[in-house]
Enzyme design. Structure first.
Site, PDB file in Angstrom:
ATOM      1  N   LYS A 129       0.896  -1.072   0.041  1.00  0.00           N
ATOM      2  CA  LYS A 129      -0.079   0.094   0.028  1.00  0.00           C
ATOM      3  C   LYS A 129       0.827   1.230  -0.010  1.00  0.00           C
ATOM      4  O   LYS A 129       1.844   1.496   0.712  1.00  0.00           O
ATOM      5  CB  LYS A 129      -0.990  -0.197   1.257  1.00  0.00           C
ATOM      6  CG  LYS A 129      -2.125  -1.047   1.177  1.00  0.00           C
ATOM      7  CD  LYS A 129      -2.909  -1.197   2.297  1.00  0.00           C
ATOM      8  CE  LYS A 129      -3.948  -0.019   2.463  1.00  0.00           C
ATOM      9  NZ  LYS A 129      -4.547  -0.078   3.729  1.00  0.00           N
TER      10      LYS A 129
HETATM   11  C1  E4P Z   1      -7.657   0.622   4.168  1.00  0.00           C
HETATM   12  O1  E4P Z   1      -7.052  -0.183   4.500  1.00  0.00           O
HETATM   13  C2  E4P Z   1      -7.947   2.064   4.813  1.00  0.00           C
HETATM   14  O2  E4P Z   1      -6.758   2.205   5.434  1.00  0.00           O
HETATM   15  C3  E4P Z   1      -8.978   1.852   5.907  1.00  0.00           C
HETATM   16  O3  E4P Z   1      -9.864   1.200   5.437  1.00  0.00           O
HETATM   17  C4  E4P Z   1      -9.089   3.353   6.366  1.00  0.00           C
HETATM   18  O4  E4P Z   1     -10.362   3.047   7.102  1.00  0.00           O
HETATM   19  P1  E4P Z   1     -10.599   4.380   8.332  1.00  0.00           P
HETATM   20  O5  E4P Z   1     -11.017   5.535   7.300  1.00  0.00           O
HETATM   21  O6  E4P Z   1     -12.003   3.705   9.064  1.00  0.00           O
HETATM   22  O7  E4P Z   1      -9.588   4.581   9.202  1.00  0.00           O
END
Ligand code: E4P
Length: 232
Positions: free
Chosen positions: A88
Site C-alpha cells: 500500500k
Molecule cells: C484501508 O485499509 C484503509 O486504510 C482503511 O479502510 C481506512 O479506514 P478508516 O477510514 O476507517 O480508518
C-alpha cells in the site's frame, strides 16, 4: 465484489478466514498500531492464518520514492511474494513515482488514501493494481463517497484499465452495498461491518421458527439421523 477484511486482529482474522469468503486482509499503520508488540511477527502470523493464496496488503511507512521502493521490496520478501502481497502506497507525487517503478518490476501496488477520481486515474496510469478510495472519510467532509467510487469505476471502464477499485473506510452496510452496485472489484471492510453484512434479525427468528416446528413434529432427532436409520 470481492471482500477483504480490514483489521490486524488475529482472532477476527481467524474467524472470518474460517467462516466468510474473504480474499485477503488489509492493514495500515493505524490498524497495526492497535496491535502493538512485535509487528513483524504479527504480520507473519496473519500470513500463516490466511495462507499463501490470499491477499495481504501492507502499507509502507517511508515517504520518499527510493525509500518506499526499498521498503516495498522488503515487505514482499518478508510476508509473501509478488502475487499475494500488495504494497500500500499513499497517493502522493513520491508514491506515484514509486508505484510506476514497482509496477514495472511486477510488484502489486494498492494506491491508498484516494479521495478523488483524478487521484485514482493517475494511480491507474502509474500501474497500480488497486486504488483504495476512502468512503467514510469522504462522507465526513460532506462529499459523496459512493458517488466518487462510481466516478472512478466509470473512468476505469472507459479506459479499459486493469486497475481495480478496492474501496475502503466503511462505517455502514449501506455504503458497502452502494459501492458493490458501482461494479467496483473489491471492498475492504472492518470486523463490525463485516458481521453486519450477514446478520439479520429476521433470519434469526426464521431459523428459530424452523427449529421449533421441527421439534414439535419430530422431537430431538435430526433429519440426518432419520436418514441414517431409515430402512434399518
Ligand atoms: C484501508 O485499509 C484503509 O486504510 C482503511 O479502510 C481506512 O479506514 P478508516 O477510514 O476507517 O480508518
Amino acid at each position: 465484489m470481492k471482500l477483504i477484511l480490514d483489521t490486524a486482529n488475529l482472532n477476527d482474522i481467524k474467524y472470518f478466514n474460517e467462516f466468510f469468503p474473504i480474499v485477503g486482509v488489509t492493514t495500515n499503520p493505524t490498524i497495526l498500531s492497535k496491535e502493538g508488540g512485535d509487528i513483524v511477527a504479527h504480520l507473519k502470523e496473519i500470513r500463516k492464518i490466511i495462507g499463501d493464496d490470499k491477499e495481504l496488503h501492507i502499507q509502507v511507512t517511508e515517504t520518499k520514492c527510493d525509500e518506499m521502493v526499498a521498503e516495498a521490496e522488503a515487505i514482499v520478501a518478508c510476508f509473501g511474494n509478488k502475487k499475494n502481497t500488495f504494497v500500500k502506497i499513499p497517493a502522493t507525487d513520491e508514491g506515484i513515482k514509486a508505484t510506476g517503478y514497482l509496477s514495472a518490476k511486477g510488484y502489486k501496488v494498492t494506491m491508498t488514501a484516494i479521495l478523488s477520481a483524478s487521484q485514482a486515474m493517475i494511480a491507474a496510469n502509474a500501474g497500480a493494481a488497486y486504488v483504495a478510495p476512502y468512503v467514510s472519510r469522504l462522507e465526513n467532509i460532506c462529499d459523496d463517497g459512493v458517488a466518487i467510487v462510481a466516478e472512478i469505476q466509470a473512468i476505469f471502464d472507459a479506459c479499459g484499465t486493469e486497475t481495480e477499485i478496492l474501496a475502503a473506510s466503511f462505517k455502514t452496510v449501506r455504503q458497502v452495498l452502494g459501492v458493490a452496485l458501482t461494479g467496483a472489484g473489491a471492498s475492504t471492510v472492518g470486523s463490525e461491518v463485516m458481521h453486519k453484512l450477514l446478520a439479520h434479525p429476521t433470519t434469526d427468528t426464521s431459523i428459530d421458527g424452523f427449529a421449533a416446528d421441527w421439534k414439535r413434529a419430530f422431537g430431538d432427532v435430526t433429519l440426518g439421523e432419520l436418514i441414517a436409520n431409515a430402512g434399518k
